[in-house]
Design an enzyme around this catalytic site. Sequence first.
Site, PDB file in Angstrom:
ATOM      1  N   ASP A  80       0.854  -1.189   0.000  1.00 61.64           N
ATOM      2  CA  ASP A  80       0.000   0.000   0.000  1.00 61.64           C
ATOM      3  C   ASP A  80       0.890   1.240   0.000  1.00 61.64           C
ATOM      4  O   ASP A  80       1.383   1.680   1.036  1.00 61.64           O
ATOM      5  CB  ASP A  80      -0.914   0.005   1.222  1.00 61.64           C
ATOM      6  CG  ASP A  80      -1.949   1.138   1.172  1.00 61.64           C
ATOM      7  OD1 ASP A  80      -1.715   2.125   0.432  1.00 61.64           O
ATOM      8  OD2 ASP A  80      -2.978   1.035   1.855  1.00 61.64           O
ATOM      9  N   HIS A 111       0.332   7.871   4.066  1.00 61.57           N
ATOM     10  CA  HIS A 111       0.945   7.187   5.193  1.00 61.57           C
ATOM     11  C   HIS A 111       2.443   7.462   5.320  1.00 61.57           C
ATOM     12  O   HIS A 111       3.103   6.867   6.183  1.00 61.57           O
ATOM     13  CB  HIS A 111       0.704   5.687   5.069  1.00 61.57           C
ATOM     14  CG  HIS A 111      -0.733   5.337   4.875  1.00 61.57           C
ATOM     15  ND1 HIS A 111      -1.692   5.553   5.840  1.00 61.57           N
ATOM     16  CD2 HIS A 111      -1.396   4.812   3.805  1.00 61.57           C
ATOM     17  CE1 HIS A 111      -2.874   5.167   5.391  1.00 61.57           C
ATOM     18  NE2 HIS A 111      -2.724   4.719   4.158  1.00 61.57           N
ATOM     19  N   GLY A 116      -5.067   1.666   7.938  1.00 62.24           N
ATOM     20  CA  GLY A 116      -6.104   0.956   8.674  1.00 62.24           C
ATOM     21  C   GLY A 116      -5.859  -0.538   8.710  1.00 62.24           C
ATOM     22  O   GLY A 116      -6.087  -1.205   9.726  1.00 62.24           O
TER      23      GLY A 116
END
Length: 284
Positions: A187, A192, A210
Amino acid sequence: MPIDASAALAAEPRRAEIGWHHKDVQLYHLGLGAGIPATDPDELRYTLESRLHVLPSFATVAGAGTAAFGGMGAPGIDVDLAAVLHGGQTVRVHRPIPVTGRAVQTSKVAAVYDKGKAAVIVLRTEASDDDGPLWTNDAQIFVRGEGGFGGERGPSDRLTVPERAPDRTVERPIREDQALLYRLSGDWNPLHADPAFAKLAGFDRPILHGLCTYGMTLKAVTDTLLDGDVSRITAYRTRFAGVVFPGETLRVRMWAEEGRVQVTVTAAERDDAPVLADTLVEHA
């Protein structure tokens, strides 16, 4: 363009061949904070290839997520990705995930629900190898401004928190670099990692994935109430209720029941702000 639920549900599944190696599993576990203390025999089950087992939540990153959100490109789904939120996640494992493997993974829209001001799209990925089904992975995608198309509202998966005190409460610190390590499992969203991008999204600094919180929580439950035995886990679901930042501490409360553990996760330093809700681990 409004969502065309009929077209989305009728679309042919997308197919991808995926593979993983023990290094992918080890990297994923390290991204969840495994390996502290480094020589702890319980932690070596997550980090040492000769003792390795696989958390079922690895299914969310296997193959670097090549098919996990493929359904967003299905016919009938034409939405603004800026309005998309990952609302919840469910993994059901049909048998323990092998440390090294190859599988065929299919991705499709399994359901589309009309919540009025928003739509919820359930993207389902199913993986099988030569020995049969491995896992079924459902991502609940919340799309703001796309409701009102006349579809079914869908089921409510809300859980009532038990009125008694938790059976166990544990705290899990999030390292400052944890999002940087976790993103190497596939990801690459700059939300992030890049402070400037995070500010554009309304956060004063990058937030943790998450699905990293999701995996950390499953590890906490496994180690605390399931004797570290990942093979006992049959299903795991949650709703993403809020964000958490690297450097903070997750407070994981667990209520043990027959065949399942109900969980809530909060940010300890922010007055127990909700992070994961409606969280359930089913086990043998």
